[in-house]
Every structure is written in structure tokens, then in C-alpha cells.
Write a protein that holds these residues in place. Structure first.
Motif, PDB file in Angstrom:
ATOM      1  N   THR A  33       0.830  -1.201   0.000  1.00 11.66           N
ATOM      2  CA  THR A  33       0.000   0.000   0.000  1.00 11.66           C
ATOM      3  C   THR A  33       0.865   1.252   0.000  1.00 11.66           C
ATOM      4  OG1 THR A  33      -1.835  -1.110   1.107  1.00 11.66           O
ATOM      5  CG2 THR A  33      -1.767   1.281   1.260  1.00 11.66           C
ATOM      6  N   ALA A  34       1.939   1.237   0.789  1.00 13.97           N
ATOM      7  CA  ALA A  34       2.836   2.396   0.825  1.00 13.97           C
ATOM      8  C   ALA A  34       3.472   2.636  -0.537  1.00 13.97           C
ATOM      9  CB  ALA A  34       3.911   2.174   1.884  1.00 13.97           C
ATOM     10  N   LYS A  35       3.843   1.548  -1.231  1.00 13.56           N
ATOM     11  CA  LYS A  35       4.441   1.705  -2.559  1.00 13.56           C
ATOM     12  C   LYS A  35       3.407   2.226  -3.569  1.00 13.56           C
ATOM     13  CE  LYS A  35       8.289  -1.590  -2.284  1.00 13.56           C
ATOM     14  NZ  LYS A  35       9.343  -0.688  -2.786  1.00 13.56           N
ATOM     15  N   LEU A  36       2.156   1.792  -3.423  1.00 17.85           N
ATOM     16  CA  LEU A  36       1.111   2.295  -4.317  1.00 17.85           C
ATOM     17  C   LEU A  36       0.865   3.782  -4.065  1.00 17.85           C
ATOM     18  CD1 LEU A  36      -1.431  -0.674  -4.222  1.00 17.85           C
ATOM     19  CD2 LEU A  36       0.024   0.008  -6.138  1.00 17.85           C
ATOM     20  N   GLN A  37       0.924   4.186  -2.819  1.00 18.33           N
ATOM     21  CA  GLN A  37       0.790   5.616  -2.514  1.00 18.33           C
ATOM     22  C   GLN A  37       1.921   6.408  -3.150  1.00 18.33           C
ATOM     23  OE1 GLN A  37       0.367   6.150   1.750  1.00 18.33           O
ATOM     24  NE2 GLN A  37      -0.971   4.381   1.879  1.00 18.33           N
ATOM     25  N   ALA A  38       3.132   5.880  -3.064  1.00 16.83           N
ATOM     26  CA  ALA A  38       4.274   6.551  -3.687  1.00 16.83           C
ATOM     27  C   ALA A  38       4.114   6.606  -5.204  1.00 16.83           C
ATOM     28  CB  ALA A  38       5.563   5.832  -3.309  1.00 16.83           C
ATOM     29  N   ALA A  39       3.475   5.573  -5.771  1.00 17.49           N
ATOM     30  CA  ALA A  39       3.283   5.523  -7.223  1.00 17.49           C
ATOM     31  C   ALA A  39       2.353   6.628  -7.716  1.00 17.49           C
ATOM     32  CB  ALA A  39       2.746   4.162  -7.635  1.00 17.49           C
ATOM     33  N   LEU A  40       1.550   7.221  -6.814  1.00 14.88           N
ATOM     34  CA  LEU A  40       0.695   8.338  -7.213  1.00 14.88           C
ATOM     35  C   LEU A  40       1.514   9.565  -7.602  1.00 14.88           C
ATOM     36  CD1 LEU A  40      -2.072   8.098  -4.453  1.00 14.88           C
ATOM     37  CD2 LEU A  40      -2.379   7.664  -6.901  1.00 14.88           C
ATOM     38  N   ARG A  41       2.787   9.568  -7.232  1.00 16.59           N
ATOM     39  CA  ARG A  41       3.681  10.686  -7.581  1.00 16.59           C
ATOM     40  C   ARG A  41       4.734  10.265  -8.607  1.00 16.59           C
ATOM     41  NH1 ARG A  41       2.687  10.751  -2.161  1.00 16.59           N
ATOM     42  NH2 ARG A  41       4.591   9.593  -1.656  1.00 16.59           N
ATOM     43  N   ASP A  42       4.496   9.132  -9.264  1.00 16.20           N
ATOM     44  CA  ASP A  42       5.433   8.643 -10.273  1.00 16.20           C
ATOM     45  C   ASP A  42       5.511   9.624 -11.440  1.00 16.20           C
ATOM     46  OD1 ASP A  42       6.738   5.697 -10.958  1.00 16.20           O
ATOM     47  OD2 ASP A  42       6.217   6.840 -12.759  1.00 16.20           O
ATOM     48  N   PRO A  43       6.696   9.802 -12.039  1.00 20.41           N
ATOM     49  CA  PRO A  43       6.796  10.710 -13.189  1.00 20.41           C
ATOM     50  C   PRO A  43       6.014  10.241 -14.410  1.00 20.41           C
ATOM     51  CG  PRO A  43       8.867   9.532 -12.825  1.00 20.41           C
ATOM     52  CD  PRO A  43       8.008   9.281 -11.629  1.00 20.41           C
ATOM     53  N   ALA A  44       5.691   8.957 -14.491  1.00 24.95           N
ATOM     54  CA  ALA A  44       4.951   8.430 -15.643  1.00 24.95           C
ATOM     55  C   ALA A  44       3.456   8.440 -15.343  1.00 24.95           C
ATOM     56  CB  ALA A  44       5.416   7.021 -15.970  1.00 24.95           C
ATOM     57  N   TYR A  45       2.687   9.098 -16.197  1.00 27.23           N
ATOM     58  CA  TYR A  45       1.244   9.199 -15.965  1.00 27.23           C
ATOM     59  C   TYR A  45       0.550   7.840 -15.889  1.00 27.23           C
ATOM     60  CZ  TYR A  45      -3.679   9.870 -16.963  1.00 27.23           C
ATOM     61  OH  TYR A  45      -5.046   9.801 -16.931  1.00 27.23           O
ATOM     62  N   PRO A  46       0.852   6.861 -16.773  1.00 21.08           N
ATOM     63  CA  PRO A  46       0.159   5.567 -16.661  1.00 21.08           C
ATOM     64  C   PRO A  46       0.348   4.905 -15.298  1.00 21.08           C
ATOM     65  CG  PRO A  46       1.272   5.731 -18.773  1.00 21.08           C
ATOM     66  CD  PRO A  46       1.747   6.886 -17.951  1.00 21.08           C
ATOM     67  N   VAL A  47       1.524   5.089 -14.691  1.00 25.15           N
ATOM     68  CA  VAL A  47       1.760   4.515 -13.367  1.00 25.15           C
ATOM     69  C   VAL A  47       0.857   5.190 -12.353  1.00 25.15           C
ATOM     70  CG1 VAL A  47       3.467   4.123 -11.552  1.00 25.15           C
ATOM     71  CG2 VAL A  47       4.145   3.932 -13.954  1.00 25.15           C
ATOM     72  N   ARG A  48       0.761   6.512 -12.400  1.00 31.34           N
ATOM     73  CA  ARG A  48      -0.088   7.241 -11.454  1.00 31.34           C
ATOM     74  C   ARG A  48      -1.552   6.842 -11.628  1.00 31.34           C
ATOM     75  NH1 ARG A  48       2.808  11.572 -13.649  1.00 31.34           N
ATOM     76  NH2 ARG A  48       0.939  12.690 -14.306  1.00 31.34           N
ATOM     77  N   CYS A  49      -1.950   6.667 -12.888  1.00 29.56           N
ATOM     78  CA  CYS A  49      -3.334   6.277 -13.187  1.00 29.56           C
ATOM     79  C   CYS A  49      -3.657   4.913 -12.574  1.00 29.56           C
ATOM     80  CB  CYS A  49      -3.540   6.253 -14.691  1.00 29.56           C
ATOM     81  SG  CYS A  49      -5.151   5.665 -15.233  1.00 29.56           S
ATOM     82  N   GLU A  50      -2.778   3.935 -12.806  1.00 30.94           N
ATOM     83  CA  GLU A  50      -3.018   2.595 -12.273  1.00 30.94           C
ATOM     84  C   GLU A  50      -2.957   2.588 -10.745  1.00 30.94           C
ATOM     85  OE1 GLU A  50      -4.033   0.018 -13.795  1.00 30.94           O
ATOM     86  OE2 GLU A  50      -3.693   0.526 -15.893  1.00 30.94           O
ATOM     87  N   ALA A  51      -2.101   3.420 -10.168  1.00 30.51           N
ATOM     88  CA  ALA A  51      -2.022   3.497  -8.706  1.00 30.51           C
ATOM     89  C   ALA A  51      -3.332   4.021  -8.121  1.00 30.51           C
ATOM     90  CB  ALA A  51      -0.852   4.380  -8.295  1.00 30.51           C
ATOM     91  N   GLY A  52      -3.933   5.002  -8.774  1.00 32.29           N
ATOM     92  CA  GLY A  52      -5.216   5.514  -8.294  1.00 32.29           C
ATOM     93  C   GLY A  52      -6.300   4.457  -8.330  1.00 32.29           C
ATOM     94  N   ILE A  53      -6.311   3.679  -9.400  1.00 26.50           N
ATOM     95  CA  ILE A  53      -7.299   2.602  -9.519  1.00 26.50           C
ATOM     96  C   ILE A  53      -7.062   1.541  -8.450  1.00 26.50           C
ATOM     97  CG2 ILE A  53      -8.100   0.727 -11.010  1.00 26.50           C
ATOM     98  CD1 ILE A  53      -7.494   2.538 -13.402  1.00 26.50           C
ATOM     99  N   ALA A  54      -5.783   1.202  -8.229  1.00 27.79           N
ATOM    100  CA  ALA A  54      -5.462   0.164  -7.254  1.00 27.79           C
ATOM    101  C   ALA A  54      -5.834   0.598  -5.836  1.00 27.79           C
ATOM    102  CB  ALA A  54      -3.976  -0.184  -7.331  1.00 27.79           C
ATOM    103  N   LEU A  55      -5.648   1.883  -5.544  1.00 29.39           N
ATOM    104  CA  LEU A  55      -5.915   2.370  -4.189  1.00 29.39           C
ATOM    105  C   LEU A  55      -7.394   2.648  -3.939  1.00 29.39           C
ATOM    106  CD1 LEU A  55      -2.858   4.732  -3.713  1.00 29.39           C
ATOM    107  CD2 LEU A  55      -3.375   2.691  -2.359  1.00 29.39           C
ATOM    108  N   ALA A  56      -8.193   2.658  -4.999  1.00 31.83           N
ATOM    109  CA  ALA A  56      -9.614   2.980  -4.838  1.00 31.83           C
ATOM    110  C   ALA A  56     -10.324   1.973  -3.946  1.00 31.83           C
ATOM    111  CB  ALA A  56     -10.292   3.038  -6.200  1.00 31.83           C
TER     112      ALA A  56
END
Length: 260
Positions: A208-231
């Protein structure tokens, strides 16, 4: 006006013969034909021939053989002989032990062949091998998929992630953690998507902590998938991270419209 029809696939006997043909096109056609056995007696010959072609000097032939091995798995399910369901005689001697199923043995053997191609010199062959292993699944191809997840080749790591997530096994999901920080953005995207396939309660510690960090990833697709995963996360820290992500200039949370 003239019309040119594609060449007919070789007959079975010709395909077996053409495994050693000089022409590359003939060996490719042989591989494609050998992935389509018509009865159970042909499966073993096809496996042996395709295993040989998977070591061919031409990458196009190796790729065709890897694809055909995947097709062979599917075809073998169709042409496998049906079990005898007749009732045994009352005084019949019971068998000493159940023999392993032909289908299971075939899958295990194909997994070994695909495993050797994860380090192939051709990207297309490596990717097809990893994809084939992922389709075989964690239970059949665990050793090969473990190696695939730590491969130096990003396309191999990418393909192995879905099998790790679908297995739900702790030893598989633990290995996904490192790939959430992968240097390749495509692999990170696949890793975050795979993490989203896991029920929140089954995610290993630290995910979960890594998914939260992924919300600030420089790549937009990573941030998008992180938001879906954390929903789906019920933890307060996950909700706080999603609220913070509302400031994403590329409207990350629009992706939540398609979240399960």
C-alpha cells in the motif's frame, strides 16, 4: 487479373520432415502446423519437434516454435483421449497408483522449454516465452516465472507480472513489490496494475505504501493505475493519498471512473 492464394499448410508428415529443412520459411510453416495436432498420438511428436525448433538458429523460427508450443497446449486439451468411465468389475484389482495426467506432463515439459528461452538473444522470442509461461500459470511454471520476474529484460518482467498476481500466492505477490520501483516505466505500470488485481486484504506488507508513492510517479500511466489500485483500499492513509492526488495536473482521478 490474377489472384495469388496463400500456400496450403504442410501435411503432418511433411511438417515433421521440414523441421530440418534448409529454407527458413519451410521451418516456420512446419512449426505452425505442428501446433495443430489432430489426434492424441501426434502430440508427443509435435512437442519433440517444436522443442528442437525452439533452438533454431533463426529467431523467426524460434518465435514460431514458441507460439506453436502454446497452441499445442490448447490443442492437446481438445484431442486428448476421453477417460474410460465404465464401471470396473467387482473383483477387479485396483490400480497401485494414479498415473500423472498427460496434459499436466505436457505443460510441465513445455514450461521447461520456455524457461530456456527467457534469455534468448531476440526480444520477440523472450517476450513470447514469458507470455507462454504466464499462460501456463504459477502452479506449472513457478521456477521459470520467478526467474522471469527478476530478469534483466523488461519485456520478460512485464509479461510475468500477470501470472504472479493471478496466482495470489504469497511467494508470488512478495516478488511483485520490487517491481513497483522498476526502472522501466512499462514494467512499473504493469506492476501497479497487477497489484490492483489483488484484494487489499491479500496485499503483502509495504505494498500500500508503494502504491501511494506511485501516485507521484513521473509516468502518468503509473499514477493512473495506482489511483485505480488504491480505490479499493479502506485504510485511512490510502484515502489521504488519493485526496492529495486530486492536485495531479493530468487529472489522475478521472481514471477512477473505470475502477472496479
Amino acid at each position: 487479373m490474377s489472384f495469388f492464394l496463400p500456400p496450403l499448410p504442410p501435411k503432418w508428415s511433411a511438417a515433421l520432415r521440414d523441421v530440418t529443412a534448409q529454407r527458413t520459411d519451410s521451418r516456420i510453416a512446419a512449426a505452425q502446423r505442428l501446433g495443430q495436432p489432430v489426434d492424441a498420438t501426434q502430440v508427443a511428436d509435435a512437442h519433440d519437434a517444436l522443442s528442437r525448433l525452439s533452438n533454431d538458429t533463426d529467431a523467426r523460427v524460434r518465435a514460431a516454435a514458441i507460439s506453436a508450443l502454446g497452441a499445442l497446449v490448447e490443442a492437446s486439451d481438445v484431442v486428448a483421449p476421453q477417460p474410460d468411465v465404465t464401471e470396473p468389475a467387482a473383483d477387479a484389482t485396483p490400480p497401485l497408483a494414479a498415473a500423472p495426467s498427460t496434459a499436466a506432463s505436457l505443460r510441465t515439459s513445455i514450461a521447461r522449454v520456455l524457461h530456456t528461452r527467457l534469455t534468448d538473444s531476440a526480444t520477440s522470442v523472450r517476450e513470447l516465452a514469458a507470455l507462454g509461461l504466464a499462460e501456463l500459470g504459477w502452479d506449472i511454471a513457478k521456477a521459470a516465472l520467478v526467474d522471469a520476474l527478476r530478469s534483466e529484460h523488461p519485456e520478460v518482467r512485464f509479461q510475468a507480472l500477470s501470472a504472479a498476481a493471478q496466482s495470489g500466492r504469497p511467494e508470488a505477490t512478495e516478488r511483485m513489490l520490487a517491481l513497483l520501483d522498476d526502472p522501466d516505466a512499462f514494467v512499473r505500470t504493469a506492476a501497479v496494475r497487477a497489484a490492483g488485481m489483488l484484494a487489499p486484504a491479500t496485499r503483502p506488507d509495504g505494498m500500500t505504501a508503494k502504491l501511494q508513492a506511485a501516485l507521484r510517479d513521473p509516468a502518468y500511466p503509473v499514477r493512473c493505475e495506482a489511483g485505480i489500485a488504491l480505490a479499493d483500499e479502506a485504510r485511512p492513509e490510502a484515502a489521504d493519498a488519493l485526496l492529495e492526488a486530486l492536485s495531479d495536473p493530468e487529472h489522475l482521478l478521472d481514471a477512477l471512473d473505470v475502477a472496479p
